[in-house]
Enzyme design. Structure first.
Site, PDB file in Angstrom:
ATOM      1  N   GLU A  13     -19.082   8.862  17.251  1.00 33.06           N
ATOM      2  CA  GLU A  13     -18.538   9.563  18.420  1.00 33.06           C
ATOM      3  C   GLU A  13     -17.475   8.742  19.119  1.00 33.06           C
ATOM      4  O   GLU A  13     -17.481   7.506  19.056  1.00 33.06           O
ATOM      5  CB  GLU A  13     -19.623   9.907  19.451  1.00 33.06           C
ATOM      6  CG  GLU A  13     -20.342  11.214  19.216  1.00 33.06           C
ATOM      7  CD  GLU A  13     -21.624  11.042  18.447  1.00 33.06           C
ATOM      8  OE1 GLU A  13     -22.233  12.066  18.073  1.00 33.06           O
ATOM      9  OE2 GLU A  13     -22.015   9.886  18.209  1.00 33.06           O
ATOM     10  N   THR A  14     -16.578   9.464  19.780  1.00 34.09           N
ATOM     11  CA  THR A  14     -15.634   8.885  20.731  1.00 34.09           C
ATOM     12  C   THR A  14     -15.823   9.611  22.051  1.00 34.09           C
ATOM     13  O   THR A  14     -15.927  10.842  22.088  1.00 34.09           O
ATOM     14  CB  THR A  14     -14.189   9.015  20.236  1.00 34.09           C
ATOM     15  OG1 THR A  14     -14.029   8.239  19.043  1.00 34.09           O
ATOM     16  CG2 THR A  14     -13.188   8.530  21.277  1.00 34.09           C
TER      17      THR A  14
END
Length: 279
Positions: free
Chosen positions: A46-47
């Site tokens: 994830e970002t």
């Protein structure tokens, strides 16, 4: 667009451990397509994209390399540490797609997030059979004292306890089959767990919906596990425990979980993060 994308590893003090996350501290000028493109380029599970609000709180969005997710614990820890390094410790209020999440950062940059209200519901027998088939596991390898269930604290996770650490260590699953089932059910990861003791758990989290074989640390699943243990009266007396995750991947992570007397107030998940220097 000159906003930098930072890289932090969460639930560790060692950049070679924990779960890496991308972090953008001010994404107000970015479109959804911009965020997805950046997350795909970064390639981490994830970002996190922070969008500061006029009231001092933040909207926050989370993207895997393939799609947006409603909530991500490790990226929350990473983003909050990155922000606190620049603006100081204290409380942050995050508006996620799953609801409001309060985050507390102390002077040592230890972070505690408080999840949205959790839920625990049964896992259908047919879905359990499909999960076990994709994993190549047998039903008699599961822990009979801790039955499979679905748990939520910002994202949905099947929670499946194995009877032995050896079974947990052997994870070679059918990526496409599990990805298809999880897409149908809108599950984020499958939380595979072994109970070492009342205070210590080991977990592995396949994450095919995000295009990632396995997550080295999963804060949302940790919170969901806290809710599961509360419902099944399986918490230790102090209502706090530690999750070891990522060890089988060579990225050790440690997640501290605390469950209030009324779990509806939100499950506490704690840890820190460290910056990953550009190579």
């Amino acid at each position: 667009m000159n906003t930098p994308t930072l890289r932090y590893s969460a639930f560790t003090t060692d950049p070679s451990g924990g779960n890496p996350a991308g972090v953008v501290l001010d994404a107000r000028a970015m479109s959804d397509a911009d965020m997805q493109r950046i997350a795909t380029q970064v390639g981490y599970s994830e970002t996190a994209f922070l969008l500061p609000r006029s009231d001092g709180a933040f909207d926050i969005r989370y993207y895997s390399p393939l799609a947006e997710v409603s909530f991500c614990g490790h990226a929350t820890i990473a983003a909050t540490v990155a922000h606190a390094e620049r603006y100081g410790p204290g409380e942050r209020l995050l508006h996620t797609r799953a609801g409001q999440v309060r985050v507390f950062v102390d002077e040592a940059l230890m972070v505690t997030l408080v999840s949205v209200q959790p839920q625990v519901v049964p896992l259908g027998a047919g879905d359990l059979d499909r999960i076990l088939a994709a994993l190549g596991w047998r039903s008699d390898e599961l822990d009979p004292a801790l039955p499979p269930a679905l748990a939520y604290a910002g994202a949905w996770h099947p929670v499946i306890f194995t009877a032995t650490r050896a079974r947990l260590a052997q994870l070679d699953y059918d990526f496409d089959a599990l990805a298809a089932l999880m897409a149908q059910r809108a599950w984020t990861t499958v939380n595979l767990v072994w109970r070492e003791s009342a205070q210590t758990f080991h977990a592995r989290n396949p994450f095919p919906p995000g295009g990632v074989v396995e997550d080295p640390a999963t804060g949302a699943a940790a919170a969901a596990l806290g809710a599961y243990l509360a419902v099944h009266d399986a918490l230790p007396a102090q209502r706090a425990f530690t999750i070891h995750q990522g060890d089988d991947l060579g990225r050790p992570s440690r997640l501290a979980v605390a469950v209030p007397q009324d779990p509806r107030a939100g499950i506490r998940v704690g840890g820190t993060a460290v910056k990953i220097e550009a190579s």
